[in-house]
Write an enzyme that holds these catalytic residues in place. Structure first.
Site, PDB file in Angstrom:
ATOM      1  N   ASN A   7       0.884  -1.179   0.000  1.00  0.00           N
ATOM      2  CA  ASN A   7       0.000   0.000   0.000  1.00  0.00           C
ATOM      3  C   ASN A   7       0.915   1.220   0.000  1.00  0.00           C
ATOM      4  O   ASN A   7       1.471   1.590   1.028  1.00  0.00           O
ATOM      5  CB  ASN A   7      -0.888  -0.036   1.251  1.00  0.00           C
ATOM      6  CG  ASN A   7      -1.823   1.159   1.326  1.00  0.00           C
ATOM      7  OD1 ASN A   7      -1.758   2.071   0.491  1.00  0.00           O
ATOM      8  ND2 ASN A   7      -2.671   1.180   2.322  1.00  0.00           N
ATOM      9  N   LYS A  14       3.316   0.774   3.085  1.00  0.00           N
ATOM     10  CA  LYS A  14       2.975  -0.266   4.060  1.00  0.00           C
ATOM     11  C   LYS A  14       3.025  -1.613   3.357  1.00  0.00           C
ATOM     12  O   LYS A  14       2.654  -1.698   2.176  1.00  0.00           O
ATOM     13  CB  LYS A  14       1.565  -0.052   4.609  1.00  0.00           C
ATOM     14  CG  LYS A  14       1.434   1.191   5.452  1.00  0.00           C
ATOM     15  CD  LYS A  14       0.045   1.238   6.097  1.00  0.00           C
ATOM     16  CE  LYS A  14      -0.248   2.630   6.605  1.00  0.00           C
ATOM     17  NZ  LYS A  14      -1.608   3.076   6.407  1.00  0.00           N
ATOM     18  N   ARG A  90      -2.523  -2.038  -3.490  1.00  0.00           N
ATOM     19  CA  ARG A  90      -3.724  -1.230  -3.303  1.00  0.00           C
ATOM     20  C   ARG A  90      -3.631  -0.048  -4.266  1.00  0.00           C
ATOM     21  O   ARG A  90      -2.627   0.663  -4.290  1.00  0.00           O
ATOM     22  CB  ARG A  90      -3.784  -0.699  -1.874  1.00  0.00           C
ATOM     23  CG  ARG A  90      -4.943   0.227  -1.671  1.00  0.00           C
ATOM     24  CD  ARG A  90      -4.915   0.862  -0.309  1.00  0.00           C
ATOM     25  NE  ARG A  90      -6.078   1.713  -0.157  1.00  0.00           N
ATOM     26  CZ  ARG A  90      -6.064   2.858   0.508  1.00  0.00           C
ATOM     27  NH1 ARG A  90      -4.964   3.297   1.071  1.00  0.00           N
ATOM     28  NH2 ARG A  90      -7.157   3.569   0.615  1.00  0.00           N
ATOM     29  N   HIS A 179     -12.830   3.046   0.047  1.00  0.00           N
ATOM     30  CA  HIS A 179     -12.833   2.008   1.089  1.00  0.00           C
ATOM     31  C   HIS A 179     -13.508   0.732   0.585  1.00  0.00           C
ATOM     32  O   HIS A 179     -13.998  -0.071   1.381  1.00  0.00           O
ATOM     33  CB  HIS A 179     -13.595   2.446   2.365  1.00  0.00           C
ATOM     34  CG  HIS A 179     -12.957   3.535   3.156  1.00  0.00           C
ATOM     35  ND1 HIS A 179     -13.693   4.537   3.764  1.00  0.00           N
ATOM     36  CD2 HIS A 179     -11.667   3.800   3.464  1.00  0.00           C
ATOM     37  CE1 HIS A 179     -12.886   5.352   4.412  1.00  0.00           C
ATOM     38  NE2 HIS A 179     -11.638   4.941   4.229  1.00  0.00           N
ATOM     39  N   GLY A 211     -10.504   8.436   8.087  1.00  0.00           N
ATOM     40  CA  GLY A 211     -11.402   8.546   6.932  1.00  0.00           C
ATOM     41  C   GLY A 211     -12.619   7.692   7.237  1.00  0.00           C
ATOM     42  O   GLY A 211     -12.488   6.679   7.931  1.00  0.00           O
ATOM     43  N   ARG A 240     -11.786  15.813   7.440  1.00  0.00           N
ATOM     44  CA  ARG A 240     -12.590  16.165   6.253  1.00  0.00           C
ATOM     45  C   ARG A 240     -14.004  16.550   6.674  1.00  0.00           C
ATOM     46  O   ARG A 240     -14.593  15.916   7.556  1.00  0.00           O
ATOM     47  CB  ARG A 240     -12.670  14.981   5.280  1.00  0.00           C
ATOM     48  CG  ARG A 240     -11.339  14.579   4.702  1.00  0.00           C
ATOM     49  CD  ARG A 240     -11.551  13.548   3.582  1.00  0.00           C
ATOM     50  NE  ARG A 240     -10.314  12.896   3.245  1.00  0.00           N
ATOM     51  CZ  ARG A 240     -10.092  11.582   3.359  1.00  0.00           C
ATOM     52  NH1 ARG A 240     -11.047  10.770   3.795  1.00  0.00           N
ATOM     53  NH2 ARG A 240      -8.924  11.081   3.017  1.00  0.00           N
ATOM     54  N   ARG A 284      -9.680   9.724  20.320  1.00  0.00           N
ATOM     55  CA  ARG A 284      -9.362   9.527  21.743  1.00  0.00           C
ATOM     56  C   ARG A 284      -9.119  10.867  22.437  1.00  0.00           C
ATOM     57  O   ARG A 284      -9.530  11.072  23.575  1.00  0.00           O
ATOM     58  CB  ARG A 284      -8.147   8.607  21.889  1.00  0.00           C
ATOM     59  CG  ARG A 284      -8.521   7.162  21.588  1.00  0.00           C
ATOM     60  CD  ARG A 284      -7.322   6.320  21.289  1.00  0.00           C
ATOM     61  NE  ARG A 284      -6.754   6.652  19.985  1.00  0.00           N
ATOM     62  CZ  ARG A 284      -5.957   5.860  19.299  1.00  0.00           C
ATOM     63  NH1 ARG A 284      -5.610   4.695  19.791  1.00  0.00           N
ATOM     64  NH2 ARG A 284      -5.491   6.223  18.123  1.00  0.00           N
ATOM     65  N   GLY A 332     -14.981   2.555  14.686  1.00  0.00           N
ATOM     66  CA  GLY A 332     -16.078   1.583  14.639  1.00  0.00           C
ATOM     67  C   GLY A 332     -15.747   0.303  15.379  1.00  0.00           C
ATOM     68  O   GLY A 332     -16.602  -0.297  16.042  1.00  0.00           O
ATOM     69  N   ASN A 334     -13.377   0.013  17.811  1.00  0.00           N
ATOM     70  CA  ASN A 334     -12.851   0.163  19.170  1.00  0.00           C
ATOM     71  C   ASN A 334     -13.716   0.967  20.124  1.00  0.00           C
ATOM     72  O   ASN A 334     -13.493   0.919  21.326  1.00  0.00           O
ATOM     73  CB  ASN A 334     -11.470   0.825  19.111  1.00  0.00           C
ATOM     74  CG  ASN A 334     -10.451  -0.093  18.474  1.00  0.00           C
ATOM     75  OD1 ASN A 334     -10.236  -1.203  18.949  1.00  0.00           O
ATOM     76  ND2 ASN A 334      -9.860   0.349  17.384  1.00  0.00           N
ATOM     77  N   GLU A 383      -8.190  -5.130   4.937  1.00  0.00           N
ATOM     78  CA  GLU A 383      -8.034  -4.839   3.508  1.00  0.00           C
ATOM     79  C   GLU A 383      -6.867  -5.622   2.917  1.00  0.00           C
ATOM     80  O   GLU A 383      -6.923  -6.066   1.771  1.00  0.00           O
ATOM     81  CB  GLU A 383      -7.831  -3.326   3.320  1.00  0.00           C
ATOM     82  CG  GLU A 383      -9.113  -2.553   3.613  1.00  0.00           C
ATOM     83  CD  GLU A 383      -8.889  -1.085   3.924  1.00  0.00           C
ATOM     84  OE1 GLU A 383      -8.496  -0.776   5.064  1.00  0.00           O
ATOM     85  OE2 GLU A 383      -9.099  -0.246   3.035  1.00  0.00           O
TER      86      GLU A 383
END
Ligand code: ADP
Length: 397
Positions: A7, A14, A90, A179, A211, A240, A284, A332, A334, A383
């Site tokens: 990626n 990555k 990706r 996504h 995102g 954003r 957080r 979502g 955590n 992913e």
């Protein structure tokens, strides 16, 4: 097969090596500060992370450092590069050209380059990563997996903007969604967990990280999603704005004497929960500030939850019902409080959260109550695994 998943961003890369049969991650890490100085993070499964400063003037040196780490005598996950069967990349934007993953050829690279204008921040970097891998591993099949591909099943009534048609025909102005690899993985996985028939299902996936996007997945196909031509549309995100009246954008530009690039930078990098709270884009930090009584942090949290709930309501209408709602990505997966807050708007459609079950983080779980009309799940996204699966399938043909 052993698949190297890449990626590639403009200054980072990555990677993971995944065994496509066992679906285990054999090693993973990232290259950072490419073009600046260079740092390699490498971790073989079961061992500690290693961090090494390595000069990376270009992505080619970054890929070379990954190969060297993977085949290193002491902590390498591979005995030699021969063990890698294929490389999966990706790619952010495949426009209308790619509705599924493809073997990369010169024509495919040209077609990805034609989408550069639609994703100027992402696609050029993805192509640089592909070319660096081709140079260093010329015999390995390279596969492109597109963030937009899963949403190519959207009907035109969902993907068109109501602007003069020529912008679509001549310039490709439409909603593409992003996504997609995550929405695809999560919708399939949640159906396996639920025991539902994917071909006869109504699923809303809420991918909420820095995102964020929601998608309506009807009978296994994306029929709507909240991101548009770019990842800016839709939900309130870390930095954003999500949905906004274009007239507000023009007015903001006038107020501050900004040009297009300047005001787009505000919408992409200085807005969202960061812009509203003035505290942070990281959830957080917002929670901590809110707990200390920071009203704008509380407002940002409420705006985010409200926007997600509105999209779920919209997608219930789009699919004439919902069987399953699924939360994924950093927030979502955590944050139980955010899931509970979002679902608090959805009692009208029979959503009931089980607070004890919802007290989970970073793992697959059913969080709705037994008598909830809609099942609510948490599914950590993966992913890289999706990319490895597609790459193995295409490379083995
Ligand atoms: P992206 O991949 O888009 O950069 P992630 O999916 O990693 O983003 O999500 C990052 C967001 O998830 C941040 O806002 C972060 O604060 C939030 N997050 C991660 N872990 C937790 C946690 N345990 N509790 C609350 N929020 C979390």
């Amino acid at each position: 097969m052993k698949i190297l998943v890449i990626n590639c961003g403009s200054s980072s890369l990555k990677y993971q090596v995944i065994d496509s049969e066992s679906e285990q991650v054999l090693a993973k890490g990232l290259c950072e500060r490419i073009g600046i100085d260079g740092r390699l993070v490498y971790q073989k499964a079961g061992l500690d992370k290693e961090i090494t400063d390595i000069p990376m003037p270009t992505h080619k040196e970054a890929v070379a450092s990954v190969i060297a780490a993977l085949t290193n005598d002491k902590t390498g996950a591979l005995s030699s590069l021969d063990e890698i069967d294929a490389v999966g990349h990706r790619v952010v934007h495949g426009g209308e050209k790619f509705a599924s993953s493809v073997l990369i050829t010169d024509e495919v690279i040209s077609a990805i380059e034609e989408c550069n204008d639609l994703a100027p921040l992402h696609n050029p970097a993805n192509i640089i990563g592909i070319k660096a891998c081709q140079e260093l591993m010329p015999t390995k099949p390279q596969v492109g997996v597109f963030d937009t591909a899963f949403h190519q099943t959207m009907p035109s009534k969902a993907y068109m903007y109501a602007v003069p048609y020529k912008y679509y025909e001549e310039n490709g102005v439409r909603r593409y969604g992003f996504h997609g690899t995550s929405h695809s993985y999560v919708s399939k996985r949640v159906c396996e967990m639920d025991g539902c028939d994917l071909k006869n299902s109504k699923i809303v996936v809420c991918h909420i990280g820095n995102g964020a996007s929601c998608s309506a997945v009807l009978n296994g196909e994306s029929v709507d999603t909240s991101m548009g031509l770019s990842p800016l549309e839709g939900l309130v995100m870390g930095t954003r704005s999500g949905d906004i009246d274009p007239s507000a954008v023009e007015y903001m530009a006038k107020c501050d004497g900004l040009d297009f690039a300047g005001v787009m930078n505000v919408l992409n990098k200085q807005s969202g929960v960061l812009g509203v709270s003035g505290v942070s884009s990281d959830f957080r930090d917002l929670l901590a500030a809110s707990a200390e009584g920071n009203e704008r942090a509380t407002l940002a949290i409420e705006m985010l939850a409200y926007r997600v709930a509105k999209y779920i309501g919209a997608y219930a209408a789009a699919m004439n019902g919902v069987d399953v709602i699924c939360f994924t990505a950093g927030l979502g997966e955590n944050n139980a409080g955010m899931r509970e807050l979002i679902c608090s708007y959805l009692g009208f459609m029979g959503v009931k959260i089980d607070s004890a079950a919802n007290n989970c983080a970073g793992e697959e779980c059913l969080v709705s109550a037994k008598d909830s009309r809609v099942k609510v799940y948490v599914v950590p996204t993966n992913e890289e695994l999706m990319i490895a699966r597609d790459t193995a399938e295409i490379a083995s043909k």
